[in-house]
Design an enzyme around this catalytic site. Structure first.
Site, PDB file in Angstrom:
ATOM      1  N   ASP A   1      47.450  26.700  14.634  1.00 16.27           N
ATOM      2  CA  ASP A   1      48.518  26.323  13.717  1.00 16.27           C
ATOM      3  C   ASP A   1      49.764  25.934  14.517  1.00 16.27           C
ATOM      4  O   ASP A   1      50.150  26.631  15.463  1.00 16.27           O
ATOM      5  CB  ASP A   1      48.817  27.519  12.803  1.00 16.27           C
ATOM      6  CG  ASP A   1      49.952  27.257  11.842  1.00 16.27           C
ATOM      7  OD1 ASP A   1      49.810  26.355  10.999  1.00 16.27           O
ATOM      8  OD2 ASP A   1      50.980  27.957  11.942  1.00 16.27           O
TER       9      ASP A   1
ATOM     10  N   GLU B   1      46.620  21.689  15.712  1.00 17.47           N
ATOM     11  CA  GLU B   1      47.456  21.034  14.704  1.00 17.47           C
ATOM     12  C   GLU B   1      48.628  20.474  15.506  1.00 17.47           C
ATOM     13  O   GLU B   1      49.530  21.222  15.895  1.00 17.47           O
ATOM     14  CB  GLU B   1      47.933  22.017  13.649  1.00 17.47           C
ATOM     15  CG  GLU B   1      48.767  21.346  12.568  1.00 17.47           C
ATOM     16  CD  GLU B   1      49.328  22.325  11.550  1.00 17.47           C
ATOM     17  OE1 GLU B   1      49.415  21.960  10.364  1.00 17.47           O
ATOM     18  OE2 GLU B   1      49.693  23.453  11.937  1.00 17.47           O
TER      19      GLU B   1
END
Length: 683
Positions: free
Chosen positions: A346, A382
């Site tokens: 993330d 990401e």
């Protein structure tokens, strides 16, 4: 008489370990004066043990009260000087950063805050014991049997992004007592759907221990997605049918073992970029009280505040060896002890920021690349954070969520102007992003939808977000969704609207699964799962987010299975490297053609009204395919190029009425549809 070597406690590994039959404990802090390990009995009575030895910046010692099943915490005595970045408070019971299980929840009150909530510069001396979770000593032993990672090659990988709880919470074939848990996901009925669908890799939304936000609890909501980590080694206790007293560890291992036995990889969505402790007004739960400046990036010259590129209040200080070491220890733990097969990071760009800017050669990326445990597993970034967009900026052995694929595919099938060029790039594996740096199309994780945003059903059913249930007056969530409702907002009985929606869902899935790269499906899209137009369901731990197994779009499910099967069976549809022109002698080749079967020139690419394009995919010793795309509002007649192996047959189409007869020289492709032709290799 000095202690013998075997009688001394050890500074490593950090956390709990066994040394010469005794319970060893070690924790890092540059700035602490004293560290206590606090154990709790069944009545909640606390016993403190001072860690009497110190090696470098590691406090360590024997804590004989620590045994499997023991509940414990840490207290750190040291200076309180927020203006210098120091936030020690011995009255606050802290979680062990290396705890492998965490029991209990937070009771949000003054007790869990190291500062006075009314005067933030002042220390609060309320004892937090009883208001915070406890770390739990767990048994590392487990019978893995002959478990082995499937190690699916990237070109054969199809990722399925899914939430542990939401997937089985309403599953009628999963026993009620284990629905929504690791055990529920490990149930044969849950695994059967994944195997029948044909996906290869299950990407789990965060399962590392996370914290329920106080502001959501006040609204009667819950943090559903889990991007609020506090325990980097501990499986989230709420997802365990066995409870959170330590049994969650073995239950998670059973899940991995069951998925591996079915040939499925396990990829974890991990959140190392920030923690649940938030900014200077946030609670003191672990790192903030241990060594604030070592674990968090502070504002230079204003160390009472946090440098934040995550939008959560803090950013983990990956330029410091303690924070970086913690992340690396955690990653290795999940691979070696929990047998997971990969990670999706993330806001990974934050993890590459050492001095402020994102760096390809950051310590974080370098350490992973040279680590023999981590180098073989899948690494997915990401590639953005609140301060920057870095698609294409990660090392060659990483893959990245490709937001350009999502946006360009949506724009094309919405009929937007001047989209043919970008659409071609995405279908070919985004060579405009990756080829110049000698990376392959497998660097691109392609997706149409993900947990954050509309589901596929909602993307084609709503023009606007409908997030009222989140309690933020529909102000939260993305407003630019590149969605289109097909002629009505939300559910409708209009058959024409529903037919357009169904066709578009098939178009989008086909674009995803017939493009070069690594496809990722949002769990439930194959079923027609809806969130009622909510595009930010992070706080909806209820029927809005859970899979409704009683409302399955059977036709869409079968269509998705067929697409995945075609991709798996035919190498022409999943190239390892960028395809070349047919006259190059390469194994994988492509022709990119206009609807009249001629090549494109610059004027064609620049034509804002062009909506149709054809691709011919070939691979040495394998079937060839022609993909005909028409995003126009009218049917388009394609001149069908010569079949590489003599004949064309219909492989798949989003037009239920499409027919192909041999020989085929022209083919009418319906408005807003695709057709896939197959030229079988003659034997």
């Amino acid at each position: 008489m000095p202690l013998s070597h075997s009688d001394r406690s050890r500074p490593y590994p950090l956390g709990f370990s066994t040394v010469a039959g005794r319970s060893n404990f070690a924790v890092y802090s540059e700035t602490a004066d004293a560290v206590y390990v606090c154990t709790f009995d069944e009545s909640g009575s606390e016993t403190r043990t001072l860690l009497e030895e110190r090696t470098g910046h590691v406090f360590h010692g024997f804590v004989d009260a620590l045994q499997v099943g023991t509940r414990y915490g840490i207290r750190v005595d040291g200076p309180w000087a927020p203006e210098q970045g120091l936030r020690h408070n011995v009255n606050k019971l802290l979680l062990d950063p290396h705890a492998t299980a965490i029991e209990g929840q937070y009771s949000w009150s003054q007790a869990v805050f190291g500062h006075d909530m009314n005067e933030p510069e002042q220390r609060d001396d309320t004892d937090s014991a009883g208001s915070v979770p406890l770390s739990v000593v767990t048994d590392p032993s487990f019978d893995w049997g002959d478990d082995a990672s499937p190690r699916v090659p990237l070109d054969q990988t199809v990722i399925y992004e899914v939430h542990v709880k939401g997937y089985t919470q309403l599953h009628p074939e999963v026993p009620e007592e284990i629905r929504g848990t690791y055990a529920g996901l490990a149930h044969p009925a849950a695994i059967k759907h994944l195997v029948d669908l044909g996906v290869t890799s299950v990407e789990l939304l965060p399962v590392q221990q996370f914290v329920q936000d106080s502001h959501l609890e006040e609204k009667g909501l819950r943090n559903y997605w889990g991007y609020n980590s506090i325990g980097f080694f501990a499986p989230h206790g709420d997802y365990a049918a066995a409870g959170d007293g330590g049994g969650q560890v073995a239950e998670f291992k059973e899940l991995v073992k069951a998925l591996h036995a079915a040939g499925l990889e396990v990829i974890l969505d991990v959140v190392y970029n920030h923690t649940a402790e938030g900014n200077h007004l946030g609670p003191t739960l672990s790192f903030k009280g241990l060594d604030n400046a070592a674990y968090y990036r502070l504002v230079e010259g204003d160390e009472s505040h946090y440098f934040d590129t995550t939008g959560t209040g803090n950013s983990v200080n990956v330029s410091h060896p303690a924070a970086l070491g913690l992340i690396m220890d955690s990653l290795r733990y999940w691979v070696t002890e929990m047998h997971v097969d990969g990670f999706r990071f993330d806001l990974a760009t934050t993890l590459t920021r050492q001095g402020g800017d994102a760096e390809l050669h950051s310590a974080f990326l370098t350490l992973i690349q040279q680590d023999p445990v981590l180098a073989p597993v899948k690494m997915i970034a990401e590639p953005w954070d609140t301060a920057g967009y870095q698609v294409g900026g990660f090392p060659a052995d990483w893959s990245e969520w490709n937001g350009k694929f999502r946006d360009d595919a949506r724009d094309y099938w919405n009929g937007s102007d001047a989209t043919l060029g970008t659409t071609a790039q995405r279908i070919l594996g985004s060579p405009d992003v990756y080829e110049a740096s000698r990376r392959s199309p497998l660097s691109s994780v392609n997706f149409i939808t993900a947990h954050d945003g509309f589901t596929l059903a909602d993307l084609t059913s709503y023009n606007d977000k409908h997030n009222a249930a989140n309690g933020e007056d529909n102000q939260d969530g993305e407003s630019d969704n590149r969605s289109a409702n097909g002629g009505a907002e939300g559910p409708t009985d209009d058959e024409a609207v529903n037919e357009r929606r169904a066709r578009k869902r098939r178009n989008l899935l086909a674009t995803l699964l017939l493009s070069a790269g690594v496809p990722m499906i949002l769990g439930g899209d194959e079923l027609g799962r809806t969130q009622g137009g909510n595009n930010n369901a992070y706080c909806q731990d209820n029927e809005i987010s859970w899979f409704d197994w009683e409302a399955v779009d059977g036709d869409l499910l079968e269509f998705t299975r067929t697409l995945i099967s075609l991709r798996a069976e035919h190498p022409a549809l999943r190239p390892v490297w960028f395809r070349q022109a047919p006259d190059t002698g390469a194994d994988a080749t492509v022709d990119v053609l206009r609807s009249d079967a001629l090549g494109f020139d610059d004027a064609d690419w620049d034509n804002p009204e062009a909506r149709s394009i054809a691709f011919v995919f070939s691979h040495t010793g394998a079937d060839s395919f022609a993909l005909l795309l028409n995003a126009a509002e009218n049917a388009v007649e394609f001149t069908v190029p010569d079949a590489p192996h003599g004949t064309w047959e219909l492989a798949l189409s989003s037009d239920d009425e499409q027919q192909v007869s041999d020989p085929v020289t022209t083919l009418m492709v319906k408005e807003g549809s695709f057709t896939l032709l197959r030229s079988p290799l003659q034997h």
